[in-house]
Design a protein around this motif. Structure first.
Motif, PDB file in Angstrom:
ATOM      1  N   PHE A  24       0.835  -1.198   0.000  1.00 33.50           N
ATOM      2  CA  PHE A  24       0.000   0.000   0.000  1.00 33.50           C
ATOM      3  C   PHE A  24       0.873   1.252   0.000  1.00 33.50           C
ATOM      4  CE2 PHE A  24       0.371  -1.552   4.395  1.00 33.50           C
ATOM      5  CZ  PHE A  24       0.843  -0.422   5.075  1.00 33.50           C
ATOM      6  N   GLU A  25       0.280   2.353  -0.408  1.00 31.34           N
ATOM      7  CA  GLU A  25       1.004   3.622  -0.500  1.00 31.34           C
ATOM      8  C   GLU A  25       1.600   4.024   0.851  1.00 31.34           C
ATOM      9  OE1 GLU A  25      -0.600   6.632  -3.897  1.00 31.34           O
ATOM     10  OE2 GLU A  25      -1.941   6.311  -2.202  1.00 31.34           O
ATOM     11  N   ASP A  26       2.691   4.737   0.787  1.00 25.98           N
ATOM     12  CA  ASP A  26       3.290   5.248   2.017  1.00 25.98           C
ATOM     13  C   ASP A  26       2.353   6.240   2.700  1.00 25.98           C
ATOM     14  OD1 ASP A  26       5.658   3.795   1.808  1.00 25.98           O
ATOM     15  OD2 ASP A  26       6.596   5.321   0.533  1.00 25.98           O
ATOM     16  N   VAL A  27       2.323   6.199   4.021  1.00 22.77           N
ATOM     17  CA  VAL A  27       1.505   7.117   4.828  1.00 22.77           C
ATOM     18  C   VAL A  27       2.380   7.662   5.946  1.00 22.77           C
ATOM     19  CG1 VAL A  27      -0.664   5.926   4.332  1.00 22.77           C
ATOM     20  CG2 VAL A  27       0.705   5.207   6.286  1.00 22.77           C
ATOM     21  N   PRO A  28       1.985   8.745   6.586  1.00 23.61           N
ATOM     22  CA  PRO A  28       2.741   9.255   7.731  1.00 23.61           C
ATOM     23  C   PRO A  28       2.881   8.164   8.803  1.00 23.61           C
ATOM     24  CG  PRO A  28       1.124  10.863   7.027  1.00 23.61           C
ATOM     25  CD  PRO A  28       0.857   9.630   6.249  1.00 23.61           C
ATOM     26  N   GLU A  29       3.960   8.223   9.550  1.00 22.48           N
ATOM     27  CA  GLU A  29       4.262   7.165  10.518  1.00 22.48           C
ATOM     28  C   GLU A  29       3.136   6.943  11.516  1.00 22.48           C
ATOM     29  OE1 GLU A  29       7.826   5.886  13.632  1.00 22.48           O
ATOM     30  OE2 GLU A  29       8.030   7.665  12.367  1.00 22.48           O
ATOM     31  N   GLU A  30       2.477   8.030  11.930  1.00 21.52           N
ATOM     32  CA  GLU A  30       1.405   7.889  12.923  1.00 21.52           C
ATOM     33  C   GLU A  30       0.167   7.186  12.361  1.00 21.52           C
ATOM     34  OE1 GLU A  30       1.235  12.131  11.241  1.00 21.52           O
ATOM     35  OE2 GLU A  30       2.767  10.706  11.930  1.00 21.52           O
ATOM     36  N   GLU A  31       0.070   7.093  11.010  1.00 18.99           N
ATOM     37  CA  GLU A  31      -1.079   6.431  10.380  1.00 18.99           C
ATOM     38  C   GLU A  31      -0.752   5.022   9.883  1.00 18.99           C
ATOM     39  OE1 GLU A  31      -2.629   8.866   7.272  1.00 18.99           O
ATOM     40  OE2 GLU A  31      -2.493  10.715   8.448  1.00 18.99           O
ATOM     41  N   LEU A  32       0.515   4.629  10.005  1.00 19.37           N
ATOM     42  CA  LEU A  32       0.976   3.385   9.390  1.00 19.37           C
ATOM     43  C   LEU A  32       0.253   2.154   9.931  1.00 19.37           C
ATOM     44  CD1 LEU A  32       2.901   1.897   7.488  1.00 19.37           C
ATOM     45  CD2 LEU A  32       4.630   1.937   9.297  1.00 19.37           C
ATOM     46  N   GLU A  33       0.211   1.993  11.246  1.00 22.10           N
ATOM     47  CA  GLU A  33      -0.379   0.784  11.809  1.00 22.10           C
ATOM     48  C   GLU A  33      -1.886   0.715  11.599  1.00 22.10           C
ATOM     49  OE1 GLU A  33       1.297  -1.835  12.620  1.00 22.10           O
ATOM     50  OE2 GLU A  33       3.058  -0.632  12.115  1.00 22.10           O
ATOM     51  N   ALA A  34      -2.566   1.858  11.649  1.00 24.47           N
ATOM     52  CA  ALA A  34      -4.004   1.874  11.395  1.00 24.47           C
ATOM     53  C   ALA A  34      -4.287   1.484   9.940  1.00 24.47           C
ATOM     54  CB  ALA A  34      -4.575   3.252  11.693  1.00 24.47           C
ATOM     55  N   THR A  35      -3.434   1.964   9.027  1.00 26.71           N
ATOM     56  CA  THR A  35      -3.584   1.620   7.608  1.00 26.71           C
ATOM     57  C   THR A  35      -3.320   0.130   7.393  1.00 26.71           C
ATOM     58  OG1 THR A  35      -2.818   3.842   7.006  1.00 26.71           O
ATOM     59  CG2 THR A  35      -2.820   2.174   5.272  1.00 26.71           C
TER      60      THR A  35
END
Length: 640
Positions: free
Chosen positions: A392-403
């Motif tokens: 999946f696309e890269d996301v900010p670190e704070e959103e990584l685990e939720a994504t």
């Protein structure tokens, strides 16, 4: 008095053609005149230019090298004979000197058969005569030669009952050479005027005849006429990219399936079937005949319209029925593989679509579902374990685990439904529902870099699996980015390739002492022959290694990799062509076994095989040894 030696000789010969075609009385009669000769390793049986003997020979135990002198006058082995193989027959019939030499490759026992005793029987027995004409018409009985390949694995379309023109779905589609190539900078207005003048419904955007994108009448209608894009804009603003490309040998069924799967109405034809070579033509929806009756196109429509997992399972059973029919009709496995891949791929895609529809929210970012292993190589014919991964696309670190949590839940639902259809769960949990294989784009790049850098046994095994990925659903830019990264980190990385080569040699030739099959020694498959581990995997691993060495992208199929290598290395053309043939032959044989026993076809009971089948399998396995010798010489495998 009964001649016990003659009886033993006759019993041995009765297992091998053409002697198996003789009457028992004839076989016993000829066995009485046969000489039994022992040769130590390295001893000469006959030499080039030597006067022909009164005998021809069959290997009873051991192995014999057939050699010719190379350009520098050094002996070069061009064929190997093992148990049941005949040699030295053609010059005997022709009464000419030997054109090659026969050397004992190991300790061996040879039966010398007098021609004067055998020839009258061959002349009287039409079956024996035909066999000799077909099978021993050359000096060497070279397994690489098309004329000497066994009909069990034949890729030729000469089998009784098979005529391509009578099978709609396997007819080659006419390719139109009436194409218009324009540069990406050309304005939409000029491109439209050129299309109108040529009276064609599409334009290919290209640079140096390499396709970058395609624009059709539909794009003009939906993007330009509606006012979304101005006619002064460059044509690249409305092109569809990347272009779906195939080689000129695309069949009607394959074209239909591709158009339906990708929702397109044009396919670009290039030199090698990838977007990396020059455009040769185009195929449009208009070129396709409307399908009638039960064929792959009908099954594809059923897959796309399916609204339940049970419905997809029923369609999968029909696909297996179609596969069985193709094999019974002796249709070339190359065509079968392509059609089965498209149907399997569409099934996976439909499962993902239905799972997305049932999710409470849409995906937070773009993603891609990757198939691995045999499906990634377009070689999955039977039901096998599902190997897959998700990026999946890269996301900010704070959103990584939720994504990641979202995509893990989605993957759990997808893999569960694939299992219900008939794709077993991977025993090693190499599936997208495993957090190890559900990663962001950056994480995947870091993972590949780690595998390549550390290069331990486990890392090499994972590389071998993940280097053969193919996108089944989602944003192709994500998988392309991973592929580009892999080739970047492999550039000039000879150390990793050497380690990959060592791993590719972990399964040596599947024939043991005196050329007997190596079977499983313990476990539930004890005494069975593992055709995947000992036959298909050595070829798959070798093809992957060699194609990575040449840095060739977009070719994952084992046979196609070898065919490409034959073009890249003309000096090794014969061995690569033989390897391509063997990979298709063994895949077809495994598939037949799987359909017969309603399993994966991996483990074979050798007792169920006839002697002829075993001989033909052995000749395929000779190629593996030759190929592995090439790898040993090219890569520094001794250190690993």
């Amino acid at each position: 008095m009964i001649n016990s030696i003659a009886l033993r000789i006759a019993d041995f010969l009765s297992n091998y053609p053409p002697f198996s075609l003789l009457e028992k009385s004839q076989l016993l009669e000829i066995s009485k005149s046969i000489r039994v000769i022992y040769f130590e390793q390295g001893k000469t049986i006959f030499q080039k230019d030597e006067k022909v003997h009164e005998y021809f020979y069959i290997v009873q135990k051991g192995a014999v090298d057939l050699q010719k002198a190379s350009e520098n006058e050094l002996p070069e082995t061009i064929d190997k004979c093992d148990e049941g193989d005949i040699f030295g027959l053609r010059p005997l019939f022709a009464q000419e000197n030997y054109q090659i030499s026969a050397i004992a490759a190991e300790e061996c026992v040879i039966y010398a058969i007098p021609l004067k005793e055998f020839k009258p029987m061959a002349v009287q027995n039409a079956n024996v005569g035909n066999f000799l004409i077909e099978s021993f018409a050359s000096n060497t009985r070279n397994p690489y030669a098309t004329v000497n390949r066994g009909t069990l694995f034949s890729e030729e379309e000469k089998e009784i009952g098979f005529k391509r023109e009578n099978l709609f779905d396997l007819q080659l589609i006419p390719v139109s050479k009436k194409i218009l190539l324009v540069s990406p900078e050309m304005s939409i207005e000029k491109a439209a005027i050129s299309m109108s003048k040529k009276r064609i419904g599409s334009v290919i955007v290209a640079e140096n005849k390499i396709p970058l994108g395609i624009v059709t009448d539909v794009d003009f209608r939906e993007k330009v006429v509606t006012g979304k894009v101005g006619i002064e804009e460059p044509i690249s603003a409305i092109m569809n990219s990347p272009v779906i490309c195939y080689s000129k040998n695309i069949t009607l069924a394959q074209a239909q399936l591709t158009m339906m799967k990708h929702n397109i109405n044009h396919i670009c034809i290039t030199k090698d079937g990838t977007p990396n070579t020059k455009v040769k033509g185009i195929v449009s929806e208009h070129d396709l005949m409307v399908s009638q009756g039960n064929n792959p196109a009908v099954l594809m429509k059923a897959i796309k319209r399916s609204s339940s997992t049970k419905g997809l399972k029923r369609i999968r059973n029909k696909i297996l029925f179609l596969l069985e029919g193709y094999l019974k009709s002796n249709i070339p496995v190359t065509h079968i593989s392509k059609i089965m891949f498209e149907l399997n791929d569409a099934t996976i895609k439909r499962v993902i679509e239905r799972c997305l529809e049932k999710m409470d929210t849409k995906p937070p970012v773009k993603f891609a579902w990757m198939t691995l292993g045999s499906q990634g190589r377009k070689e999955q014919l039977l039901h096998t374990d599902q190997d897959n991964a998700l990026v999946f696309e890269d996301v900010p670190e704070e959103e990584l685990e939720a994504t990641r949590k979202y995509f893990l839940y989605l993957s759990e639902r997808i893999t569960k439904r694939l299992n219900m259809i008939g794709y077993d769960f991977c025993p090693a949990e190499m599936m997208a529902r495993n957090p190890k294989y559900c990663l962001s784009l950056t994480e995947w790049k870091e993972q590949f870099s780690e595998w390549v850098t550390e290069s331990g046994t486990d890392e090499i095994l994972l590389c071998q699996i993940f280097f053969d990925f193919d996108i089944a659903f989602g944003d192709v830019r994500l998988t392309n980015s991973i592929a580009d990264h892999v080739y970047d980190i492999l550039k000039n990385n000879r150390l990793f390739l050497n380690r990959l080569a060592a791993q590719a040699l972990r399964n040596p030739s599947p024939l043991g002492f005196f050329r007997q099959f190596l079977v499983e020694q313990d476990g539930e498959n004890k005494d069975f022959f593992d055709i995947k581990k000992r036959g298909l995997m050595p070829l798959t691993d070798a093809a992957r290694l060699l194609i990575l060495e040449h840095r060739v992208k977009n070719i994952s199929n084992t046979a196609e990799r070898f065919e490409k290598l034959a073009q890249l290395e003309p000096n090794n053309k014969e061995i690569y062509q033989a390897s391509a043939y063997s990979s298709k032959a063994l895949l077809k044989f495994r598939t037949k076994q799987g359909l017969r026993h309603k399993d994966s076809g991996r483990y074979i009971n050798l007792e169920d095989l006839g002697k002829e089948d075993k001989i033909k399998l052995k000749r395929c396995f000779k190629t593996i040894k030759e190929l592995q010798e090439l790898i040993k010489l090219r890569f520094e495998t001794a250190y690993y």
